[in-house]
Design a protein around this motif. Sequence first.
Motif, short mmCIF file in Angstrom:
data_model
loop_
_atom_site.label_atom_id
_atom_site.label_comp_id
_atom_site.label_asym_id
_atom_site.label_seq_id
_atom_site.Cartn_x
_atom_site.Cartn_y
_atom_site.Cartn_z
N ARG A 19 0.82 -1.21 0.00
CA ARG A 19 0.00 0.00 0.00
C ARG A 19 0.86 1.27 0.00
O ARG A 19 0.62 2.20 -0.74
N ARG A 20 1.89 1.27 0.82
CA ARG A 20 2.76 2.44 0.91
C ARG A 20 3.46 2.71 -0.43
O ARG A 20 3.55 3.84 -0.88
N ASP A 21 3.91 1.65 -1.06
CA ASP A 21 4.56 1.82 -2.37
C ASP A 21 3.56 2.33 -3.40
O ASP A 21 3.89 3.17 -4.25
N PHE A 22 2.32 1.81 -3.34
CA PHE A 22 1.31 2.24 -4.31
C PHE A 22 1.02 3.74 -4.16
O PHE A 22 0.96 4.47 -5.14
N LEU A 23 0.86 4.23 -2.93
CA LEU A 23 0.60 5.65 -2.71
C LEU A 23 1.78 6.51 -3.17
O LEU A 23 1.60 7.58 -3.75
N GLY A 24 2.97 6.03 -2.92
CA GLY A 24 4.16 6.76 -3.35
C GLY A 24 4.24 6.86 -4.87
O GLY A 24 4.51 7.93 -5.42
#
Length: 164
Positions: A19-24
């Motif tokens: 999720r964190r990578d997707f938002l970034g």
Amino acid sequence: MTTTSLPARSRLEPEPVARRDFLGLSALWAAGSALAFATLGALRLPKAAVLPSPSRKYKVALPDTLPPGEAFVPPGRNVAVFRDAEGVFAVSTVCTHLGCIVKTGPEGFDCPCHGSRFAKDGSVTKGPAPRALAWRKVSGSGGTYVVDEGEDVAPGTRVKGDKA
Ligand code: FES
């Protein structure tokens, strides 16, 4: 304590994106898009938004066959240029009543809007026009003259013509 084992994945399956990578990645993509659109907008700025108006000072080549006292109206311009025995002169074709463009005729000028009439020298012969047509500055010789629609001269002002 129990341990749950994850199901075995094939090495050919792509790794799931956290999720964190997707938002970034989304933020990076949005910033890149904003930069690209801003660059496109900036590239459009140097273009002029308004076209320049045509010059009010221009050359006019009088036809050799122009009879003395007959008007020559350069295409797209608001003056009538005359050649007579005393020289060359230019009269504005903008009516002094409300600004319509007058038509040249055998007796002078007729305004199609409210019926004013003007003699060839621009003087009013029939109202409602309140004033005579303006005389414009003419310079030059040899059949080619420069008319300046931005500069009025006194009625009767002529430049010496090459023939009459
Ligand atoms: S604009 Fe020419 S007579 Fe009214």
